[in-house]
Scaffold this motif. Structure first.
Motif, short mmCIF file in Angstrom:
data_model
loop_
_atom_site.label_atom_id
_atom_site.label_comp_id
_atom_site.label_asym_id
_atom_site.label_seq_id
_atom_site.Cartn_x
_atom_site.Cartn_y
_atom_site.Cartn_z
N ASN A 74 23.80 -11.42 29.86
CA ASN A 74 24.09 -12.75 30.38
C ASN A 74 25.52 -12.93 30.85
O ASN A 74 26.00 -14.05 30.99
CB ASN A 74 23.74 -13.80 29.32
N CYS A 75 26.22 -11.84 31.08
CA CYS A 75 27.56 -11.88 31.67
C CYS A 75 27.94 -10.48 32.12
O CYS A 75 27.65 -10.08 33.23
CB CYS A 75 28.59 -12.47 30.69
N GLY A 76 28.66 -9.75 31.26
CA GLY A 76 29.06 -8.40 31.59
C GLY A 76 30.54 -8.23 31.88
O GLY A 76 31.03 -7.10 31.97
N VAL A 77 31.28 -9.35 32.01
CA VAL A 77 32.69 -9.27 32.41
C VAL A 77 33.58 -9.74 31.26
O VAL A 77 33.73 -10.95 31.03
CB VAL A 77 32.95 -10.11 33.68
N ASP A 78 34.17 -8.80 30.55
CA ASP A 78 35.08 -9.16 29.45
C ASP A 78 36.24 -10.00 29.95
O ASP A 78 36.64 -10.99 29.32
CB ASP A 78 35.63 -7.89 28.79
N GLU A 79 36.83 -9.61 31.09
CA GLU A 79 38.06 -10.24 31.59
C GLU A 79 37.78 -11.47 32.46
O GLU A 79 38.52 -11.78 33.40
CB GLU A 79 38.88 -9.21 32.38
N GLU A 80 36.76 -12.23 32.11
CA GLU A 80 36.36 -13.36 32.94
C GLU A 80 37.42 -14.46 32.98
O GLU A 80 37.63 -15.09 34.02
CB GLU A 80 35.03 -13.94 32.45
N LEU A 81 38.10 -14.73 31.87
CA LEU A 81 39.08 -15.82 31.86
C LEU A 81 40.21 -15.61 32.86
O LEU A 81 40.50 -16.51 33.67
CB LEU A 81 39.63 -16.03 30.45
N PRO A 82 40.92 -14.47 32.85
CA PRO A 82 41.96 -14.30 33.87
C PRO A 82 41.40 -14.23 35.27
O PRO A 82 42.05 -14.67 36.23
CB PRO A 82 42.65 -12.99 33.46
N LEU A 83 40.18 -13.72 35.43
CA LEU A 83 39.58 -13.67 36.76
C LEU A 83 39.32 -15.08 37.28
O LEU A 83 39.58 -15.39 38.47
CB LEU A 83 38.28 -12.87 36.69
N LEU A 84 38.83 -15.96 36.42
CA LEU A 84 38.63 -17.35 36.83
C LEU A 84 39.95 -17.99 37.24
O LEU A 84 40.04 -18.66 38.28
CB LEU A 84 37.99 -18.14 35.68
N PHE A 85 40.97 -17.78 36.43
CA PHE A 85 42.28 -18.36 36.75
C PHE A 85 42.79 -17.86 38.09
O PHE A 85 43.29 -18.64 38.91
CB PHE A 85 43.27 -18.03 35.64
N GLU A 86 42.67 -16.57 38.33
CA GLU A 86 43.17 -15.98 39.58
C GLU A 86 42.46 -16.53 40.81
O GLU A 86 43.04 -16.59 41.90
CB GLU A 86 43.00 -14.45 39.53
N THR A 87 41.20 -16.93 40.66
CA THR A 87 40.43 -17.42 41.80
C THR A 87 40.51 -18.93 41.96
O THR A 87 39.83 -19.50 42.83
CB THR A 87 38.96 -16.99 41.70
N GLY A 88 41.31 -19.61 41.13
CA GLY A 88 41.55 -21.04 41.31
C GLY A 88 40.95 -21.96 40.28
O GLY A 88 41.04 -23.19 40.42
#
Length: 377
Positions: A178-192
């Motif tokens: 149901n996800c797969g991306v550990d680094e989702e928090l910084p990725l969300l921040f980087e994309t706005g």
């Protein structure tokens, strides 16, 4: 006796209460010890909708009918109520990028122009990678943004609030399905992304131990389930290098089934089978979610899956009328409570204003940092 006890223990495990009861107990103790604010308190109320017209692989015709129901009936319902600032109820439509249909986004732009809500990003993803997730988010922002949705910062970059469609933010499920991306928090921040509105996720397994708070995730933000560790947001401290976590109410509450008292788990879900009641609203408010140092501004974020027919019938009819009658009477007398209907973006702006030391009427800070989306003009 042993069989009954075992059944109760299985029930508790199935509902994943063990994942959050400790944090809930700590939060209740903190609330009991906290000083009471002097004067009226301000209630900031937001409905964050996992809004999916294509729910359960609906045909385009069914999806169109669901959107049309909201376009026609939501303004009619909302116009019957106003908060202390003269605003009608405001709905935050967290739209799943993978369900993009041009007419649906145009309809939401019309509701936004009418002052009835705003669009944010909702995303389901499975066994994903960071590279694919980043590409998907940027593509969805571009596609939905062409309809005038999402706030823009000074550089023109789109800013958005986020709800994880499968609850498992930052790969917080038992596996990657149901996800797969550990680094989702910084990725969300980087994309706005400016804030996450996923939680509470109870009774799902992804629920964590920080409950009934507005907080900053801390530590290594690229680790799995990074949001499960954090520090409460308080006046005077704004962390500009990460997203803010804005949670809704999660509680255990006594209710009645007939004449017998019953303990229920309350997680702020507006459902046709569990519509709002004065008792439920009181439980939400009593969780006292606020910025530390600004206790007179109380944040209540509830959620729903509002597009399917049964949910829509409640949210566009009797369920919402019951909710807003309670909010505009019990929580808008001007003496004990002052009511403010807000979108997700406005709730974030008011939280940042509190963190930066602003006081007084929180309604003055709806557009404090992030301006309304272009289609609101």
């Amino acid at each position: 006796m042993i069989g009954t006890l075992q059944a109760k223990l299985r029930y508790l495990k199935d509902k994943n209460l063990h994942k959050w009861l400790g944090g809930y107990a700590r939060q209740r103790i903190e609330n009991a010890r906290a000083p009471r604010p002097v004067g009226p308190r301000h209630l900031l109320f937001a409905v964050c909708d996992h809004w999916e017209p294509g729910w359960e692989n609906a045909t385009p015709e069914v999806g169109d009918a669901r959107v049309r129901a909201w376009s026609e009936r939501y303004p009619e319902m909302a116009r019957a109520y106003r908060d202390a600032d003269g605003r009608h109820p405001r709905h935050s439509f967290f739209f799943p990028g993978e369900q993009y249909t041009p007419g649906w986004l145009d309809a939401l732009a019309d509701l936004t122009r009418g002052g009835f809500g705003e669009v944010e990003l909702h995303l389901h993803h499975h066994n994903d990678t960071a590279e694919n997730l980043r590409a998907d988010i940027l593509r969805y922002l571009d596609t939905l943004g062409k309809h005038g949705h999402f706030s823009r910062d000074a550089s023109g970059r789109m800013r958005y609030g986020f709800i994880h469609g499968n609850w498992c933010l930052a790969n917080s499920g038992r596996d990657s399905r149901n996800c797969g991306v550990d680094e989702e928090l910084p990725l969300l921040f980087e994309t706005g992304c400016y804030a996450d509105y996923t939680f509470p996720s109870a009774p799902d397994e992804s629920q964590h131990d920080i409950v009934n708070q507005i907080y900053w995730p801390t530590g290594n933000l690229a680790r799995r389930k990074a949001h499960a560790v954090g520090v409460r947001a308080k006046v005077g401290e704004v962390l500009e290098d990460r997203i803010l976590m804005i949670e809704g109410p999660l509680a255990l509450a006594l209710t009645r089934r007939g004449t017998a008292p019953r303990l229920r788990m309350e997680y702020g879900a507006l459902q046709a089978v569990d519509p709002p009641t004065p008792e439920r609203v009181k439980t939400w408010v009593d969780q006292n979610i606020h910025i530390e140092g600004r206790p007179e501004w109380v944040f209540v974020k509830v959620y729903t899956h509002g597009a399917p027919e049964d949910q829509a019938e409640s949210l566009l009819g009797a369920g919402s009328h019951a909710l807003h009658r309670e909010l505009t009477t019990r929580y808008n007398d001007g003496k004990e409570w002052v009511l403010h209907y807000v979108t997700a973006r406005e709730m974030y702006n008011i939280a940042i204003a509190a963190l930066e030391g602003k006081t007084g009427n929180p309604g003055d800070y709806r557009d404090y940092r992030l301006k309304p989306p272009p289609c609101a003009s």
